[in-house]
Design an enzyme around this catalytic site. Structure first.
Site, mmCIF file in Angstrom:
data_model
loop_
_atom_site.group_PDB
_atom_site.id
_atom_site.type_symbol
_atom_site.label_atom_id
_atom_site.label_comp_id
_atom_site.label_asym_id
_atom_site.label_seq_id
_atom_site.Cartn_x
_atom_site.Cartn_y
_atom_site.Cartn_z
ATOM 1 C CB ALA A 16 8.150 -49.387 7.452
ATOM 2 C CD GLN A 37 11.271 -45.184 15.272
ATOM 3 O OE1 GLN A 37 11.490 -44.518 14.266
ATOM 4 N NE2 GLN A 37 10.262 -44.911 16.097
ATOM 5 C CB SER A 38 11.207 -50.134 9.407
ATOM 6 O OG SER A 38 11.445 -50.336 8.029
ATOM 7 C CG ASN A 39 15.343 -45.391 8.290
ATOM 8 O OD1 ASN A 39 14.801 -44.490 8.908
ATOM 9 N ND2 ASN A 39 16.546 -45.847 8.617
ATOM 10 C CB ALA A 76 13.173 -53.096 13.147
#
Length: 346
Positions: A88, A84-86, A82
């Site tokens: 990523a 705000q992917s942690n 998504a």
């Protein structure tokens, strides 16, 4: 080290692994929170302290995933998440550390047009680590999108390696098999009997690894995932299937009990990545009682579930429970308006 911990450690030794995290992470009491809630003594397993790009739970998974990528001769990492992917963010950092290119596909699951959400927080850090990011519409088949990107890169002579969202496959889940052994060993050293372990659960890899790890250890710790995305039946099915695959991959010959997979999905709210009042209150409470930061998407909703279930008596009769802090505070900067803070005082 007990025999059970040694067995799990030996099972993990046959898999390639690159050290990326500051391990073991601390296991600490949260006594001000315990006093506030009046239930069992609450501890926190600080996987926000794994170190890679401000830390988080995905670092443990990436130790095994990136090792497999390097072994396969990859020069480019592809992953998705998504906005705000942690995951990523930590993948971009790991790729930078290892000298690999990183291509990230971000799925718009919220429809937000807020510049802070779309360009700050984890998105800013993705790019700071040198990753190339591209957006996809909500509901897109992200696995198919990654495969298409991989085919395109291969046609130009690149050697891509695909990491699934959240790092959640049998390779990534090994990181949380290791965490279960690590926490067990820490508890033994501290003479601490852990009655329950609670954490946020989404793409399923963290919980599946813990389920497999605790099964391999013969542990009676009560594991509870607080869902942040899917309905309960779907979440538990994903976790159970991946836990079985992970245990088969480990080769320990231990059967996963379906009843050991528990997910409470009452705290998702309107959807993944969308704020809830309970999450806001939980984040403020921990920031002001324990000096700890959680994120609005994942760990914050898990924390809301923990607090509410303590108040409802779910853990009555237990003495010590542990909340797994999966990190993600960088995402707070993607949601600056949700806390209604007073600003400067004159």
């Amino acid at each position: 080290m007990t025999d059970d911990v040694a067995l799990v450690r030996r099972a993990l030794e046959k898999f390639p692994r690159i050290s990326l995290g500051h391990l073991p992470t601390p296991l600490e009491p949260m006594d001000r929170l315990s006093e506030e809630l009046g239930g069992p003594r609450i501890w926190v397993k600080r996987d926000d302290c794994t170190g890679l790009s401000s830390g988080g739970n995905k670092t443990r998974k990436l130790e095994f995933l990136m090792a497999e990528a390097v072994k396969a001769g990859a020069d480019t990492i592809i992953t998705q998440g998504a906005t705000q992917s942690n995951h990523a963010r930590q993948t971009a950092a790991a790729a930078a550390l290892l000298g690999l290119e990183c291509q990230i596909l971000l799925e718009d699951r919220t429809g937000s047009n807020d510049p802070s959400y779309n360009f700050n927080g984890n998105v800013l850090l993705d790019q700071l680590h040198g990753a190339t990011i591209a957006k996809r519409t909500g509901g897109a088949d992200m696995n198919a999108e990654m495969e298409s990107l991989a085919t395109l890169l291969q046609s130009s002579g690149r050697r891509p390696y695909i990491i699934p969202g959240g790092g959640s496959n049998r390779v990534g889940a090994l990181g949380y098999v290791n965490c279960a052994a690590e926490m067990t060993e820490q508890a033994q050293v501290q003479d601490l009997k852990i009655d329950a372990l609670i954490h946020a659960t989404g793409s399923s890899g963290t919980q599946a690894g813990l389920v497999a790890g605790l099964a391999g250890l013969g542990s009676d710790i009560h594991l509870l995932g607080i869902g942040v995305r899917a309905p309960r039946e779907k979440q538990e099915t994903m976790v159970y299937e991946l836990a079985c695959k992970t245990m088969d991959y480990l080769g320990m010959g231990v059967e996963i009990d379906r009843t050991s997979v528990r997910a409470n999905c009452d705290y998702v709210g309107a959807g993944y990545g969308l704020p809830t009042d309970g999450m806001r209150n939980a984040l403020k409470m921990l920031a002001r009682l324990e000096g700890l930061l959680f994120d609005p998407v994942y760990s914050g909703k898990g924390l809301d579930g923990l607090i509410d279930q303590i108040r409802k008596g779910y853990f009555d009769g237990m003495e010590n429970i542990v909340f797994l802090h999966t990190g993600g505070s960088a995402a707070l900067f993607g949601y600056p308006e949700i806390f209604d803070l007073p600003g400067y005082q004159q």
